[in-house]
Design a protein around this motif. Sequence first.
Motif, PDB file in Angstrom:
ATOM      1  N   HIS A   1      -5.994  -0.115   0.106  1.00 27.20           N
ATOM      2  CA  HIS A   1      -5.366  -0.472   1.374  1.00 27.20           C
ATOM      3  C   HIS A   1      -5.817  -1.855   1.845  1.00 27.20           C
ATOM      4  CE1 HIS A   1      -4.703  -0.404   5.776  1.00 27.20           C
ATOM      5  NE2 HIS A   1      -3.661   0.351   5.469  1.00 27.20           N
TER       6      HIS A   1
ATOM      7  N   TYR B   1       0.819  -1.221   0.000  1.00 26.00           N
ATOM      8  CA  TYR B   1       0.000   0.000   0.000  1.00 26.00           C
ATOM      9  C   TYR B   1       0.849   1.265   0.000  1.00 26.00           C
ATOM     10  CZ  TYR B   1      -3.039   3.725   1.649  1.00 26.00           C
ATOM     11  OH  TYR B   1      -3.699   4.910   1.774  1.00 26.00           O
ATOM     12  N   ASP B   2       1.869   1.304   0.847  1.00 24.81           N
ATOM     13  CA  ASP B   2       2.692   2.515   0.930  1.00 24.81           C
ATOM     14  C   ASP B   2       3.361   2.827  -0.402  1.00 24.81           C
ATOM     15  OD1 ASP B   2       1.992   2.825   3.562  1.00 24.81           O
ATOM     16  OD2 ASP B   2       3.833   1.943   4.377  1.00 24.81           O
TER      17      ASP B   2
ATOM     18  N   GLY C   1      -4.204  -4.576  -0.486  1.00 28.37           N
ATOM     19  CA  GLY C   1      -2.772  -4.490  -0.753  1.00 28.37           C
ATOM     20  C   GLY C   1      -2.058  -5.785  -0.388  1.00 28.37           C
TER      21      GLY C   1
ATOM     22  N   ASP D   1      -9.276   4.487  -2.175  1.00 29.38           N
ATOM     23  CA  ASP D   1      -8.071   4.373  -1.342  1.00 29.38           C
ATOM     24  C   ASP D   1      -8.268   3.297  -0.274  1.00 29.38           C
ATOM     25  OD1 ASP D   1      -5.443   5.498  -0.281  1.00 29.38           O
ATOM     26  OD2 ASP D   1      -6.749   5.834   1.454  1.00 29.38           O
ATOM     27  N   TYR D   2      -9.455   3.213   0.277  1.00 30.00           N
ATOM     28  CA  TYR D   2      -9.786   2.180   1.266  1.00 30.00           C
ATOM     29  C   TYR D   2      -9.630   0.780   0.658  1.00 30.00           C
ATOM     30  CZ  TYR D   2     -12.788  -0.823   4.158  1.00 30.00           C
ATOM     31  OH  TYR D   2     -13.296  -1.853   4.912  1.00 30.00           O
TER      32      TYR D   2
ATOM     33  N   GLN E   1       0.675   4.211  -2.751  1.00 32.12           N
ATOM     34  CA  GLN E   1       0.297   5.565  -2.330  1.00 32.12           C
ATOM     35  C   GLN E   1       1.305   6.601  -2.832  1.00 32.12           C
ATOM     36  OE1 GLN E   1       0.202   6.359   1.940  1.00 32.12           O
ATOM     37  NE2 GLN E   1      -1.868   7.191   1.728  1.00 32.12           N
TER      38      GLN E   1
END
Length: 301
Positions: free
Chosen positions: A245, A128-129, A248, A241-242, A132
Amino acid sequence: MDSSFTYIKHKDIDIAKWDKLVDSSDNALIFCYSWYINGFCSWDAIILRDYDGAIALPTKRKFGVKTLFQPNFIQKCVWFGEVLSGEDEIAVWKIIQNNFHQVNFNCNIRLAKTSSQRVNQILPLTIYDSIQLGYSKSLTKNINKHASSLLVKERLSVKNTIGLYKVAYGDLNKQLTAASYNSLEELSVSHPESFLNIHILFESKIIGSLLFAVGKNRLHYILGAPTKEGRSKNALSIALDYVIHKYGQQEMILDFEGSSIPSVKKFYASFGASEELFFENAYISKTLRPLHTLYNKLLRS
């Protein structure tokens, strides 16, 4: 023509073998399962040997004209199972031409020389990071601005999601019929494990909603819409985005399912989505061409 390919009418398809092939094929999509296709259309198929490969062919007949078409809520019909060679693709296209008066459907392979290239947008769900970091600056800003004030919930009524979509975009998508919406809702109820439905709430009020079909290592963004307030608070960005995450590092792909609309394409690209090609295949038989030409002239007059 290669005799290893067979055109099979729906009543003669071995559904158990069909769905087993879907299960075992890395190049199949959730749309390939018999239960999903059955929800939106009648269909025949082309089968390679003893279910070593296949493609579903959605069919409809009106005034004696048999048409291969693209049903609502099925972005494309894919050939899955054993990969086809160039000669095999030609053989499949000839079978289609021999069995349909008119063709207008999407596929993962270019069947006709005149096929139009279309663009899909996908995002592999890795760490995820890392994903992002690929967000655009404006997307990150919009998410951070309102994320703390919004609540994301799963498994709420699909009927609400469809209702929001109709209000926001129904007039722009008149091809989406009441029957199609009803079928989508019914499938989400009968196969809840294959759908992810999300609502975004602000002060206990729904301001946006999204529906995904989940299967074969993909999350297909079927439909979604914000209210006027949801749009101002970037509700769909926060919901996507949820999802990114949540899934991921699960070796899945978020499939945005298009779009050819520049503003929508730009929105999906802001998440770091990349392009995946598919093809729109079209054909009109010689017997129908004069009528088709006349019809187009009447439309322009």
